[in-house]
Motif scaffolding. Structure first.
Motif, PDB file in Angstrom:
ATOM      1  N   ASP A  35       0.825  -1.199   0.000  1.00  0.00           N
ATOM      2  CA  ASP A  35       0.000   0.000   0.000  1.00  0.00           C
ATOM      3  C   ASP A  35       0.857   1.246   0.000  1.00  0.00           C
ATOM      4  N   ASP A  82      22.100   6.154  -4.910  1.00  0.00           N
ATOM      5  CA  ASP A  82      22.120   6.065  -3.450  1.00  0.00           C
ATOM      6  C   ASP A  82      21.103   7.028  -2.824  1.00  0.00           C
ATOM      7  N   PHE A  85      17.900   5.151  -2.611  1.00  0.00           N
ATOM      8  CA  PHE A  85      17.902   4.216  -1.476  1.00  0.00           C
ATOM      9  C   PHE A  85      17.698   4.961  -0.156  1.00  0.00           C
ATOM     10  N   SER A  86      18.368   6.111  -0.019  1.00  0.00           N
ATOM     11  CA  SER A  86      18.234   6.876   1.225  1.00  0.00           C
ATOM     12  C   SER A  86      16.798   7.327   1.428  1.00  0.00           C
ATOM     13  N   LEU A  89      14.679   4.332   2.506  1.00  0.00           N
ATOM     14  CA  LEU A  89      14.922   3.915   3.890  1.00  0.00           C
ATOM     15  C   LEU A  89      14.444   4.969   4.876  1.00  0.00           C
ATOM     16  N   SER A  94       9.112  -0.780   2.831  1.00  0.00           N
ATOM     17  CA  SER A  94       9.451  -2.187   3.015  1.00  0.00           C
ATOM     18  C   SER A  94       9.404  -2.926   1.681  1.00  0.00           C
ATOM     19  N   ARG A  95       9.664  -4.228   1.730  1.00  0.00           N
ATOM     20  CA  ARG A  95       9.867  -5.001   0.515  1.00  0.00           C
ATOM     21  C   ARG A  95       8.601  -5.116  -0.327  1.00  0.00           C
ATOM     22  N   ASP A  96       7.470  -4.700   0.232  1.00  0.00           N
ATOM     23  CA  ASP A  96       6.224  -4.750  -0.533  1.00  0.00           C
ATOM     24  C   ASP A  96       5.889  -3.395  -1.160  1.00  0.00           C
ATOM     25  N   PHE A 113      16.925   0.085 -11.707  1.00  0.00           N
ATOM     26  CA  PHE A 113      18.014  -0.584 -10.986  1.00  0.00           C
ATOM     27  C   PHE A 113      17.805  -0.449  -9.477  1.00  0.00           C
ATOM     28  N   ALA A 116      15.393  -3.108  -8.652  1.00  0.00           N
ATOM     29  CA  ALA A 116      16.029  -4.425  -8.698  1.00  0.00           C
ATOM     30  C   ALA A 116      16.859  -4.687  -7.448  1.00  0.00           C
ATOM     31  N   SER A 117      17.424  -3.628  -6.864  1.00  0.00           N
ATOM     32  CA  SER A 117      18.422  -3.786  -5.798  1.00  0.00           C
ATOM     33  C   SER A 117      17.884  -3.491  -4.405  1.00  0.00           C
ATOM     34  N   TYR A 118      16.837  -2.657  -4.288  1.00  0.00           N
ATOM     35  CA  TYR A 118      16.368  -2.286  -2.951  1.00  0.00           C
ATOM     36  C   TYR A 118      15.790  -3.514  -2.261  1.00  0.00           C
ATOM     37  N   GLN A 119      16.364  -3.859  -1.145  1.00  0.00           N
ATOM     38  CA  GLN A 119      15.963  -5.063  -0.410  1.00  0.00           C
ATOM     39  C   GLN A 119      15.953  -6.287  -1.335  1.00  0.00           C
ATOM     40  N   ARG A 120      16.861  -6.286  -2.288  1.00  0.00           N
ATOM     41  CA  ARG A 120      17.028  -7.365  -3.281  1.00  0.00           C
ATOM     42  C   ARG A 120      15.825  -7.493  -4.217  1.00  0.00           C
ATOM     43  N   GLY A 121      15.082  -6.416  -4.392  1.00  0.00           N
ATOM     44  CA  GLY A 121      14.042  -6.443  -5.421  1.00  0.00           C
ATOM     45  C   GLY A 121      12.662  -6.093  -4.922  1.00  0.00           C
TER      46      GLY A 121
ATOM     47  N   HIS B 147      23.697  -0.006   3.763  1.00  0.00           N
ATOM     48  CA  HIS B 147      23.405   1.420   3.659  1.00  0.00           C
ATOM     49  C   HIS B 147      23.511   1.977   5.076  1.00  0.00           C
ATOM     50  N   MET B 153      20.743  -3.709   2.715  1.00  0.00           N
ATOM     51  CA  MET B 153      19.529  -3.141   2.128  1.00  0.00           C
ATOM     52  C   MET B 153      19.608  -3.032   0.605  1.00  0.00           C
ATOM     53  N   GLY B 155      21.009  -4.984  -2.775  1.00  0.00           N
ATOM     54  CA  GLY B 155      21.626  -6.224  -3.227  1.00  0.00           C
ATOM     55  C   GLY B 155      20.800  -6.957  -4.253  1.00  0.00           C
TER      56      GLY B 155
END
Lengths: 361, 361
Positions: A35, A82, A85-86, A89, A94-96, A113, A116-121, B147, B153, B155
């Protein structure tokens, strides 16, 4: 409304193409998990479309955060990545969560990208706003950032869950950016579809005039052509390399000139002319077709030779870092006739330099 | 020589476990594609093993480059990752290169993410040199960098082509690092294998004395347990979360204390005790088992409470950024009995704080 499916098994996804999507009252993208979402855009696009897109998502009950990056190819870097990502975070995504790229190829590649990379996808949606990203970079799952030593050298194959193309975005696109998109469109025609090349010769002025029917047909056709190639070769092991016509030369121009100084499509246009001259020198391409390609690129407002300040010999070191290089050997995409191309491994360095000089003549 | 296969369809790969692999005359890892490789290691490991590994590879005709990074969790960052990309590009490594991680978990995680991202993915081999990386981080394809706002976080899920474990590396491993590895070993026993927990209670001194048979059995058993979980749930959608026992608390400790100040296994050991206390408070875990776990961790030289300077309330903000969080709700791995664990979504924040205080008492 046009809908094209990119067929990739469980990773299949729709491309939706229409005018007025941002203004429509019905929700137009499927946020089926979680959500929350992070909108990634740039400071040129944000004043134009961010409010409309955000309001629409918030109406459907999604928590929306946003990160606005500076505009330009020079910001498609690990450092700017980056920042995304900041932001994710800092807002405890979260991963959802879903990352939504609202912008051109730079935003799409970088946000992709990040997804693809944040929390491994995490889930990813492309909302391309430039012609180039609508016909090319938003489709197919190639994501990347640049490295000072090479373009798109750091990235992932990561398919979006959905691609949403609002044709109205093209009304605000600067002419130079529009031409840059035309370069990739002409590329599809040269490598895959002679009839489409003819269609472009007939309808180029309609496209430049933003005639809606011509635009809709042209974008749909390019998405179809790309979707077909990607469905066969998702991870770029074979046929997908053909989409790289002009790109080995072009990436060298972009890297040498400093990211952002030559637009991607401009560099690809010059690169395509170089590839065409290389294959003409091999005696495998008609002079008349060289002229047809050159004429179409010029009508599209595109360069047909490289930057004057870049010596032909300066291309090779950059070209040797191309992702198609295998065991130190250059591989070039070369047209056979208009509508067909192949990957060639036996192009001598002399021939490469000569093909660059041919364009300057 | 022990061989375990991680069964993942076309991404299946072998784990080879033996002493003396670096010194053996026969090639021990399969460089089947391309003819170049980049060794990624750190300044502690390089003087010990780099020459042996490099010489061996060069004998088999492979062009070898190397990048030596500073040692420590604080260097598992995007900035240091970029050094690996720069080294790869400066030496013109193409998409058919192989990245070889020679080191512990930091090197494996970082080099693995480099392999996943360089030119959108190149071949990757893990050569773990620490107990922790041999039993845990080198197997299963989780790669990442940290991070400042959260551990691991950024990968990718990216499986190696091969994992090569030379048991002789443990002879040079500092005792504190060895204990850190024991924490993950004890974790496997708690979540998956009661008989293995008993075996550890009997053989812990043999492990601490580096008794070769005990070490070989223990490492093989952990790799088997992990390979089974990964085969069922490669992308961490379900059962794989169990491998995170103690990690939600533990990552909070590592992030709060500054990466590298608490070793990963130390933080996980304290985190496991916290999880055990949480489930004891829920009335679902025997006091006698709490004491068995505590006793084994203490014998292994591991902490059983968090850092004194970290208030129990300081854990929660970090724990809320855990990758297991869904829609803002914390999920914790909790043991049911020794040998079985489950993921629990209904742990109140009060309970989390209380479980941390229990460990300090």
């Amino acid at each position: 409304m046009e809908k094209i499916i990119v067929t990739l098994g469980e990773r299949s996804y729709p491309i939706t193409i229409a005018a007025g999507l941002f203004n429509d009252q019905t929700p137009f993208w499927p946020l089926t998990c979680g959500d929350s979402a992070m909108l990634v855009t740039n400071d040129l696009i944000a004043p134009l479309y961010l409010d409309a897109v955000r309001d629409k998502l918030m109406k459907s009950g999604v928590k929306i955060d946003q990160v606005i990056l500076p505009d330009g190819e020079q910001y498609k870097s690990l450092t700017v990545l980056d920042q995304v990502f900041s932001a994710l975070l800092a807002q405890s995504h979260s991963r959802d969560t879903t990352i939504i790229a609202l912008g051109g190829g730079v935003i799409g590649d970088l946000a992709g990208f990040a997804a693809a990379s944040y929390q491994r996808g995490v889930r990813f949606i492309q909302v391309p706003t430039t012609l180039l990203s609508q016909v090319d970079s938003s489709v197919g799952g190639k994501t990347a950032v640049n490295h000072p030593l090479g373009k798109n050298m750091i990235g992932a194959f990561y398919q979006p869950a959905s691609v949403v193309i609002d044709l109205d975005c093209l009304n605000t696109l600067p002419r130079r950016e529009f031409s840059s998109g035309l370069a990739e469109i002409i590329k599809y025609a040269i490598i895959l579809d002679a009839a489409f090349f003819k269609w472009l010769e007939t309808h180029l002025e309609a496209l430049l005039a933003l005639e809606p029917r011509a635009l809709a047909y042209c974008i749909r056709r390019c998405c179809e052509l790309k979707a077909n190639v990607v469905a066969i070769d998702e991870r770029d092991q074979g046929q997908r390399a053909l989409l790289n016509l002009g790109h080995t030369y072009g990436h060298a121009i972009e890297t040498y000139m400093g990211y952002g100084n030559w637009l991607h499509g401009e560099a690809v246009a010059a690169g395509m002319m170089m590839a065409v001259h290389a294959v003409r020198r091999l005696g495998q391409f008609r002079n008349a077709d060289v002229e047809r390609i050159k004429a179409l690129l010029l009508r599209a407002g595109l360069p047909v030779s490289g930057p004057e300040e870049m010596a032909p010999e300066a291309y090779l070191p950059h070209m040797m870092r191309d992702k198609k290089v295998i065991s130190g050997r250059l591989r070039l995409v070369l047209p056979v006739v208009i509508g067909k191309a192949e990957v060639c491994t036996n192009v001598a360095n002399d021939m490469v330099v000569a093909s660059i000089k041919d364009c300057q003549a």
